[in-house]
Design a protein around this motif. Structure first.
Motif, PDB file in Angstrom:
ATOM      1  N   LYS A  80       0.815  -1.212   0.000  1.00  0.00           N
ATOM      2  CA  LYS A  80       0.000   0.000   0.000  1.00  0.00           C
ATOM      3  C   LYS A  80       0.851   1.267   0.000  1.00  0.00           C
ATOM      4  CE  LYS A  80      -3.578  -2.415   2.662  1.00  0.00           C
ATOM      5  NZ  LYS A  80      -4.359  -2.443   3.929  1.00  0.00           N
ATOM      6  N   GLN A  81       2.181   1.098   0.071  1.00  0.00           N
ATOM      7  CA  GLN A  81       3.065   2.254   0.208  1.00  0.00           C
ATOM      8  C   GLN A  81       3.986   2.442  -0.991  1.00  0.00           C
ATOM      9  OE1 GLN A  81       5.262   1.467   3.818  1.00  0.00           O
ATOM     10  NE2 GLN A  81       3.445   0.763   4.907  1.00  0.00           N
ATOM     11  N   LEU A  82       3.733   1.720  -2.072  1.00  0.00           N
ATOM     12  CA  LEU A  82       4.722   1.634  -3.143  1.00  0.00           C
ATOM     13  C   LEU A  82       4.401   2.436  -4.396  1.00  0.00           C
ATOM     14  CD1 LEU A  82       5.477  -2.207  -3.022  1.00  0.00           C
ATOM     15  CD2 LEU A  82       7.036  -0.357  -2.385  1.00  0.00           C
ATOM     16  N   SER A  83       3.289   3.089  -4.448  1.00  0.00           N
ATOM     17  CA  SER A  83       2.836   3.675  -5.708  1.00  0.00           C
ATOM     18  C   SER A  83       3.808   4.686  -6.302  1.00  0.00           C
ATOM     19  CB  SER A  83       1.466   4.328  -5.530  1.00  0.00           C
ATOM     20  OG  SER A  83       1.529   5.353  -4.554  1.00  0.00           O
ATOM     21  N   THR A  84       4.598   5.338  -5.470  1.00  0.00           N
ATOM     22  CA  THR A  84       5.565   6.331  -5.975  1.00  0.00           C
ATOM     23  C   THR A  84       7.008   5.882  -5.753  1.00  0.00           C
ATOM     24  OG1 THR A  84       5.540   7.544  -3.868  1.00  0.00           O
ATOM     25  CG2 THR A  84       3.944   8.220  -5.557  1.00  0.00           C
ATOM     26  N   SER A  85       7.201   4.640  -5.366  1.00  0.00           N
ATOM     27  CA  SER A  85       8.541   4.170  -5.004  1.00  0.00           C
ATOM     28  C   SER A  85       9.134   3.239  -6.061  1.00  0.00           C
ATOM     29  CB  SER A  85       8.498   3.417  -3.670  1.00  0.00           C
ATOM     30  OG  SER A  85       8.055   4.249  -2.627  1.00  0.00           O
ATOM     31  N   THR A  86      10.443   3.260  -6.164  1.00  0.00           N
ATOM     32  CA  THR A  86      11.166   2.244  -6.919  1.00  0.00           C
ATOM     33  C   THR A  86      11.413   1.067  -5.990  1.00  0.00           C
ATOM     34  OG1 THR A  86      12.257   3.823  -8.388  1.00  0.00           O
ATOM     35  CG2 THR A  86      13.329   1.690  -8.099  1.00  0.00           C
ATOM     36  N   LEU A  87      11.048  -0.126  -6.434  1.00  0.00           N
ATOM     37  CA  LEU A  87      11.230  -1.329  -5.634  1.00  0.00           C
ATOM     38  C   LEU A  87      12.210  -2.262  -6.336  1.00  0.00           C
ATOM     39  CD1 LEU A  87      10.488  -3.316  -3.331  1.00  0.00           C
ATOM     40  CD2 LEU A  87       8.626  -4.135  -4.808  1.00  0.00           C
ATOM     41  N   LEU A  88      13.293  -2.599  -5.654  1.00  0.00           N
ATOM     42  CA  LEU A  88      14.264  -3.565  -6.168  1.00  0.00           C
ATOM     43  C   LEU A  88      14.127  -4.842  -5.360  1.00  0.00           C
ATOM     44  CD1 LEU A  88      16.696  -4.459  -7.850  1.00  0.00           C
ATOM     45  CD2 LEU A  88      18.177  -3.239  -6.233  1.00  0.00           C
ATOM     46  N   MET A  89      13.692  -5.923  -6.018  1.00  0.00           N
ATOM     47  CA  MET A  89      13.463  -7.190  -5.342  1.00  0.00           C
ATOM     48  C   MET A  89      14.478  -8.223  -5.813  1.00  0.00           C
ATOM     49  SD  MET A  89      10.072  -9.674  -5.407  1.00  0.00           S
ATOM     50  CE  MET A  89       9.024  -8.403  -4.687  1.00  0.00           C
ATOM     51  N   SER A  90      15.056  -8.945  -4.855  1.00  0.00           N
ATOM     52  CA  SER A  90      15.968 -10.034  -5.164  1.00  0.00           C
ATOM     53  C   SER A  90      15.279 -11.371  -4.917  1.00  0.00           C
ATOM     54  CB  SER A  90      17.225  -9.943  -4.286  1.00  0.00           C
ATOM     55  OG  SER A  90      18.029 -11.103  -4.410  1.00  0.00           O
ATOM     56  N   ARG A  91      15.101 -12.170  -5.942  1.00  0.00           N
ATOM     57  CA  ARG A  91      14.627 -13.546  -5.894  1.00  0.00           C
ATOM     58  C   ARG A  91      13.183 -13.695  -5.413  1.00  0.00           C
ATOM     59  NH1 ARG A  91      18.874 -17.555  -5.743  1.00  0.00           N
ATOM     60  NH2 ARG A  91      17.597 -18.776  -4.316  1.00  0.00           N
ATOM     61  N   GLU A  92      12.921 -13.415  -4.138  1.00  0.00           N
ATOM     62  CA  GLU A  92      11.566 -13.578  -3.609  1.00  0.00           C
ATOM     63  C   GLU A  92      11.393 -12.711  -2.376  1.00  0.00           C
ATOM     64  OE1 GLU A  92      10.961 -17.612  -2.426  1.00  0.00           O
ATOM     65  OE2 GLU A  92      12.696 -17.646  -1.110  1.00  0.00           O
ATOM     66  N   ALA A  93      10.150 -12.432  -2.056  1.00  0.00           N
ATOM     67  CA  ALA A  93       9.858 -11.608  -0.878  1.00  0.00           C
ATOM     68  C   ALA A  93       9.676 -12.454   0.369  1.00  0.00           C
ATOM     69  CB  ALA A  93       8.602 -10.775  -1.126  1.00  0.00           C
ATOM     70  N   SER A  94       9.101 -13.648   0.198  1.00  0.00           N
ATOM     71  CA  SER A  94       8.764 -14.494   1.337  1.00  0.00           C
ATOM     72  C   SER A  94       9.024 -15.961   1.006  1.00  0.00           C
ATOM     73  CB  SER A  94       7.287 -14.320   1.692  1.00  0.00           C
ATOM     74  OG  SER A  94       6.825 -15.368   2.537  1.00  0.00           O
ATOM     75  N   PRO A  95       9.521 -16.726   1.973  1.00  0.00           N
ATOM     76  CA  PRO A  95       9.688 -18.164   1.739  1.00  0.00           C
ATOM     77  C   PRO A  95       8.366 -18.914   1.732  1.00  0.00           C
ATOM     78  CG  PRO A  95      10.284 -17.613   3.998  1.00  0.00           C
ATOM     79  CD  PRO A  95      10.039 -16.316   3.293  1.00  0.00           C
ATOM     80  N   PHE A  96       7.266 -18.225   2.075  1.00  0.00           N
ATOM     81  CA  PHE A  96       5.941 -18.844   2.103  1.00  0.00           C
ATOM     82  C   PHE A  96       5.051 -18.283   0.994  1.00  0.00           C
ATOM     83  CE2 PHE A  96       7.438 -18.848   6.551  1.00  0.00           C
ATOM     84  CZ  PHE A  96       7.507 -20.217   6.747  1.00  0.00           C
ATOM     85  N   SER A  97       5.603 -18.127  -0.181  1.00  0.00           N
ATOM     86  CA  SER A  97       4.857 -17.526  -1.272  1.00  0.00           C
ATOM     87  C   SER A  97       4.880 -18.424  -2.503  1.00  0.00           C
ATOM     88  CB  SER A  97       5.458 -16.162  -1.632  1.00  0.00           C
ATOM     89  OG  SER A  97       4.834 -15.617  -2.778  1.00  0.00           O
ATOM     90  N   ASN A  98       3.817 -18.352  -3.274  1.00  0.00           N
ATOM     91  CA  ASN A  98       3.767 -18.996  -4.584  1.00  0.00           C
ATOM     92  C   ASN A  98       3.717 -17.963  -5.704  1.00  0.00           C
ATOM     93  OD1 ASN A  98       3.905 -21.873  -4.358  1.00  0.00           O
ATOM     94  ND2 ASN A  98       1.957 -21.797  -3.262  1.00  0.00           N
ATOM     95  N   GLY A  99       4.119 -16.735  -5.391  1.00  0.00           N
ATOM     96  CA  GLY A  99       4.251 -15.709  -6.408  1.00  0.00           C
ATOM     97  C   GLY A  99       3.254 -14.569  -6.342  1.00  0.00           C
ATOM     98  N   ARG A 100       2.121 -14.752  -5.662  1.00  0.00           N
ATOM     99  CA  ARG A 100       1.114 -13.686  -5.626  1.00  0.00           C
ATOM    100  C   ARG A 100       1.633 -12.458  -4.898  1.00  0.00           C
ATOM    101  NH1 ARG A 100      -4.657 -15.870  -3.773  1.00  0.00           N
ATOM    102  NH2 ARG A 100      -5.098 -13.665  -4.203  1.00  0.00           N
ATOM    103  N   LEU A 101       2.372 -12.670  -3.818  1.00  0.00           N
ATOM    104  CA  LEU A 101       2.901 -11.544  -3.049  1.00  0.00           C
ATOM    105  C   LEU A 101       3.923 -10.768  -3.876  1.00  0.00           C
ATOM    106  CD1 LEU A 101       3.296  -9.918  -0.452  1.00  0.00           C
ATOM    107  CD2 LEU A 101       4.904 -11.687   0.316  1.00  0.00           C
TER     108      LEU A 101
END
Length: 341
Positions: A63-84
């Motif tokens: 909810k806080q990302l609309s004006t931000s640059t986001l750099l993600m490495s590999r995955e956000a959570s070990p409990f995710s199937n990609g939706r997050l």
């Protein structure tokens, strides 16, 4: 803003995110899940309250990302199937997805099999505004989902490594392997040639890792050193030969040859399996490729018995190649242009 499942002690996040920020003197709000070097099942169970907090924070983050640059490495959570991951990258002002392993070929065992790395990878690649892959092989697979993938290798800063200056062998010839507990199993692939050499010419194998598990018969030649940012450079310079064995699995095909680059930055001659990015790096350094036990034994014997001047020439060539082709200086302009950071 950055998102990764590891802190700076985790090799992938460190190399692909945190070292870039430090090299370019950039600041960012960092979201690193539990902040450690790994998220094994034991770590997650013992840190359950922190896991719950991390999962909650990630969902608020979208909810806080609309004006931000986001750099993600590999995955956000070990409990995710990609939706997050898909949600975070899509909602960011500029969502950048960076990966350095063949996650699309990952074949985990239970219970991690419940959270598919392949699904995380494909969802992130499809949702990001920009995708950065660590080598050609990884980029080719991502290009099946989109056509604008940028290749930036895992880089090193040679100025942070103590260059080897004395190429006379240690009293006991010393090999070195640097990596994580999760990849120590590759050393078992060359146990036979290492023990064969040791039976005739005593050698030792320094393992720079956070691991502590037995490596079976190899334990008789192993000396363990716990990795730290303050000491790994000097440990490398004290060794004689760097090694990087890999198997021929589809997952290993995606490896970015980072160990070889570290050896090269320290001016070490090296032997490696010609798998994935390893082949191109070894060829450019003039190092030794070894595909089976016989070739591993012969390559290591050749380096051990070669003239000091020959080992020095290989080591200095390796350092020069890393400085010219795999350093942060070489790739900084493309990294900044690609990320917009």
């Amino acid at each position: 803003m950055t998102v990764a499942t590891y802190g700076a002690a985790g090799s992938s996040a460190r190399v692909r995110i945190y070292e870039w920020l430090r090299f370019l003197n950039l600041t960012a709000v960092q979201n690193d899940y539990l902040g450690g070097r790994e998220n094994g099942l034991g770590t997650l169970i013992h840190g359950l309250p922190r896991v719950i907090s991390a999962e909650s924070n990630l969902r608020r983050l979208s909810k806080q990302l609309s004006t931000s640059t986001l750099l993600m490495s590999r995955e956000a959570s070990p409990f995710s199937n990609g939706r997050l991951e898909s949600s975070l990258l899509a909602k960011a002002g500029h969502g950048i997805y960076d990966f350095d392993d063949a996650m699309f070929n990952a074949r985990p065992t239970m219970p991690k099999k419940l959270w598919s790395k392949a699904k995380v990878w494909s969802a992130a690649v499809r949702s990001a505004d920009t995708v950065i892959a660590g080598n050609d092989y990884l980029a080719e697979h991502a290009a099946k989902l989109r056509n604008d993938v940028v290749i930036i290798p895992s880089c090193v800063n040679p100025r942070e490594y103590i260059p080897k200056s004395n190429y006379s062998l240690n009293e006991i010839p010393t090999l070195i392997w640097m990596g994580s507990p999760a990849t120590e199993h590759y050393l078992q692939l060359i146990a036979e040639p290492l023990l064969s050499i040791n039976a005739q010419t005593r050698i030792r194998l320094i393992i720079v890792s956070a691991g502590c598990r037995s490596l079976g018969q190899l334990d008789q030649i192993v000396e363990r050193v716990n990795w730290s940012a303050q000491t790994f450079g000097s440990v490398l310079a004290q060794a004689d030969i760097g090694i990087m064995p890999l198997d021929k699995s589809l997952y290993a095909q995606g490896k970015c040859a980072y160990k070889l680059l570290q050896y090269g930055a320290a001016g070490l001659p090296a032997v490696g399996s010609p798998v994935g990015a390893n082949r191109a790096v070894i060829d450019s350094m003039g190092g030794h490729c070894a595909t089976n036990n016989q070739e591993w034994e012969q390559s290591l014997r050749d380096l051990i018995t070669s003239a000091v001047a020959d080992r020095a020439a290989l080591g200095m060539r390796a350092r020069d190649v890393v400085s010219r082709s795999y350093s942060f200086d070489c790739w900084a302009e493309l990294w900044r242009r690609t990320t917009g950071i």
